[in-house]
Motif scaffolding. Sequence first.
Motif, PDB file in Angstrom:
ATOM      1  N   VAL A 130      43.902  15.657  16.536  1.00  0.00           N
ATOM      2  CA  VAL A 130      43.377  16.661  15.611  1.00  0.00           C
ATOM      3  C   VAL A 130      42.857  17.863  16.408  1.00  0.00           C
ATOM      4  CG1 VAL A 130      41.542  17.121  13.933  1.00  0.00           C
ATOM      5  CG2 VAL A 130      42.731  14.924  13.910  1.00  0.00           C
ATOM      6  N   SER A 131      43.090  19.048  15.880  1.00  0.00           N
ATOM      7  CA  SER A 131      42.516  20.247  16.485  1.00  0.00           C
ATOM      8  C   SER A 131      41.590  20.936  15.494  1.00  0.00           C
ATOM      9  CB  SER A 131      43.615  21.228  16.925  1.00  0.00           C
ATOM     10  OG  SER A 131      44.352  21.711  15.807  1.00  0.00           O
ATOM     11  N   VAL A 132      40.574  21.590  16.017  1.00  0.00           N
ATOM     12  CA  VAL A 132      39.664  22.414  15.222  1.00  0.00           C
ATOM     13  C   VAL A 132      39.676  23.798  15.856  1.00  0.00           C
ATOM     14  CG1 VAL A 132      37.342  22.661  14.273  1.00  0.00           C
ATOM     15  CG2 VAL A 132      38.242  20.376  14.797  1.00  0.00           C
ATOM     16  N   GLU A 133      39.894  24.822  15.045  1.00  0.00           N
ATOM     17  CA  GLU A 133      40.056  26.169  15.553  1.00  0.00           C
ATOM     18  C   GLU A 133      38.950  27.107  15.069  1.00  0.00           C
ATOM     19  OE1 GLU A 133      43.774  23.962  14.898  1.00  0.00           O
ATOM     20  OE2 GLU A 133      42.530  24.950  13.354  1.00  0.00           O
ATOM     21  N   ALA A 134      38.542  28.017  15.938  1.00  0.00           N
ATOM     22  CA  ALA A 134      37.619  29.094  15.566  1.00  0.00           C
ATOM     23  C   ALA A 134      38.370  30.411  15.707  1.00  0.00           C
ATOM     24  CB  ALA A 134      36.383  29.084  16.463  1.00  0.00           C
ATOM     25  N   CYS A 152      36.065   7.526  13.589  1.00  0.00           N
ATOM     26  CA  CYS A 152      35.824   7.785  15.014  1.00  0.00           C
ATOM     27  C   CYS A 152      36.634   8.984  15.488  1.00  0.00           C
ATOM     28  CB  CYS A 152      36.209   6.576  15.860  1.00  0.00           C
ATOM     29  SG  CYS A 152      35.469   5.022  15.324  1.00  0.00           S
ATOM     30  N   PHE A 153      35.976   9.870  16.221  1.00  0.00           N
ATOM     31  CA  PHE A 153      36.667  10.992  16.842  1.00  0.00           C
ATOM     32  C   PHE A 153      36.448  10.918  18.342  1.00  0.00           C
ATOM     33  CE2 PHE A 153      36.882  15.402  18.408  1.00  0.00           C
ATOM     34  CZ  PHE A 153      38.169  15.727  17.989  1.00  0.00           C
ATOM     35  N   GLN A 175      29.749  18.676  10.665  1.00  0.00           N
ATOM     36  CA  GLN A 175      29.007  18.807   9.411  1.00  0.00           C
ATOM     37  C   GLN A 175      29.890  18.668   8.170  1.00  0.00           C
ATOM     38  OE1 GLN A 175      26.948  22.606   9.901  1.00  0.00           O
ATOM     39  NE2 GLN A 175      25.043  21.499  10.271  1.00  0.00           N
ATOM     40  N   SER A 176      31.160  18.987   8.297  1.00  0.00           N
ATOM     41  CA  SER A 176      32.021  19.047   7.110  1.00  0.00           C
ATOM     42  C   SER A 176      32.749  17.748   6.797  1.00  0.00           C
ATOM     43  CB  SER A 176      33.058  20.164   7.280  1.00  0.00           C
ATOM     44  OG  SER A 176      33.940  19.873   8.363  1.00  0.00           O
ATOM     45  N   ASP A 177      32.560  16.730   7.632  1.00  0.00           N
ATOM     46  CA  ASP A 177      33.310  15.484   7.452  1.00  0.00           C
ATOM     47  C   ASP A 177      32.357  14.309   7.280  1.00  0.00           C
ATOM     48  OD1 ASP A 177      34.990  13.297   7.496  1.00  0.00           O
ATOM     49  OD2 ASP A 177      36.229  14.052   9.115  1.00  0.00           O
ATOM     50  N   PRO A 178      32.063  13.917   6.039  1.00  0.00           N
ATOM     51  CA  PRO A 178      31.112  12.825   5.795  1.00  0.00           C
ATOM     52  C   PRO A 178      31.632  11.454   6.241  1.00  0.00           C
ATOM     53  CG  PRO A 178      32.148  13.500   3.747  1.00  0.00           C
ATOM     54  CD  PRO A 178      32.553  14.504   4.778  1.00  0.00           C
ATOM     55  N   GLN A 179      32.935  11.343   6.483  1.00  0.00           N
ATOM     56  CA  GLN A 179      33.509  10.074   6.921  1.00  0.00           C
ATOM     57  C   GLN A 179      33.341   9.828   8.420  1.00  0.00           C
ATOM     58  OE1 GLN A 179      34.618   8.021   4.518  1.00  0.00           O
ATOM     59  NE2 GLN A 179      34.024   9.686   3.130  1.00  0.00           N
ATOM     60  N   LEU A 180      32.943  10.867   9.139  1.00  0.00           N
ATOM     61  CA  LEU A 180      32.812  10.765  10.585  1.00  0.00           C
ATOM     62  C   LEU A 180      31.545   9.986  10.956  1.00  0.00           C
ATOM     63  CD1 LEU A 180      34.498  11.839  12.949  1.00  0.00           C
ATOM     64  CD2 LEU A 180      33.028  13.860  12.977  1.00  0.00           C
ATOM     65  N   LYS A 181      31.687   8.954  11.762  1.00  0.00           N
ATOM     66  CA  LYS A 181      30.562   8.095  12.137  1.00  0.00           C
ATOM     67  C   LYS A 181      30.125   8.254  13.589  1.00  0.00           C
ATOM     68  CE  LYS A 181      30.638   6.355   8.021  1.00  0.00           C
ATOM     69  NZ  LYS A 181      29.630   6.808   7.041  1.00  0.00           N
ATOM     70  N   ILE A 182      31.067   8.570  14.471  1.00  0.00           N
ATOM     71  CA  ILE A 182      30.733   8.684  15.890  1.00  0.00           C
ATOM     72  C   ILE A 182      31.735   9.612  16.564  1.00  0.00           C
ATOM     73  CG2 ILE A 182      32.098   6.652  16.535  1.00  0.00           C
ATOM     74  CD1 ILE A 182      29.951   6.049  18.677  1.00  0.00           C
ATOM     75  N   ILE A 183      31.225  10.435  17.494  1.00  0.00           N
ATOM     76  CA  ILE A 183      32.074  11.298  18.312  1.00  0.00           C
ATOM     77  C   ILE A 183      31.942  10.831  19.749  1.00  0.00           C
ATOM     78  CG2 ILE A 183      32.505  13.635  19.142  1.00  0.00           C
ATOM     79  CD1 ILE A 183      30.550  13.312  15.990  1.00  0.00           C
ATOM     80  N   ASP A 184      33.048  10.425  20.331  1.00  0.00           N
ATOM     81  CA  ASP A 184      33.059  10.002  21.725  1.00  0.00           C
ATOM     82  C   ASP A 184      33.197  11.239  22.602  1.00  0.00           C
ATOM     83  OD1 ASP A 184      33.369   8.682  24.142  1.00  0.00           O
ATOM     84  OD2 ASP A 184      35.514   8.303  23.824  1.00  0.00           O
TER      85      ASP A 184
END
Length: 217
Positions: A130-134, A152-153, A175-184
């Motif tokens: 997955v990519s996130v862009e600004a 998990c991300f 902040q925009s993803d309520p399903q996200l539980k942990i970022i490695d």
Amino acid sequence: MPIFQLQHDNFDFPPVSLAEPDGLLAIGGDLRAERLLNAYCHGIFPWFSEKPILWWSPDPRFVLFPDELKISKSMRQVLKKTPFTITVNKAFKDVIRHCKTSPRAGQDGTWITSEMERAYTELHQMGFAVSVEAWQDEVLVGGLYGIRMGGCFFGESMFAKVSNASKAAFISFVQSDPQLKIIDCQVHTEHLESLGARFISRDQFLSITRENMDIFQ
């Protein structure tokens, strides 16, 4: 402890408890999708600048929990001005290319090899990377990419051409993803520590990721 040599036709990894004190677990193998996905499922990731491929599973592990995200007063002011447009998976190839080529303080080169670039692009096409862009004035000025499995991300790299661009992308994503539980976050950086990342034990990390990966449901 010995450093394990991976075989080309076997995607299994040794137990992470056998990793070296610095987290190095195994060498060799390749970056085929099956091997990469199996690695992430077991708390292992590749990190190398040239062959052979090195596989790591650090203990402790540097992670961020979404509900512990810290946003400084100055960053809140930046976000309030909304200088960036944030998107997800709009320009994966551009993000990984910028992560590969952007100069970094204290580094002469990059660990994102052409082989790694191709491998993660394939994982993106499979729906895992997955990519996130600004964006600023329709120009890509920052972003990040990683592997997403369930809640998990697994963060791989980020870049910024404009001050605060990668931070804005990261904060918006969390902040925009309520399903996200942990970022490695894999290894410690002051940048991510300022956002709330902290160390947990490898056993705790594996327990949390196993509970929140779709593949184990």
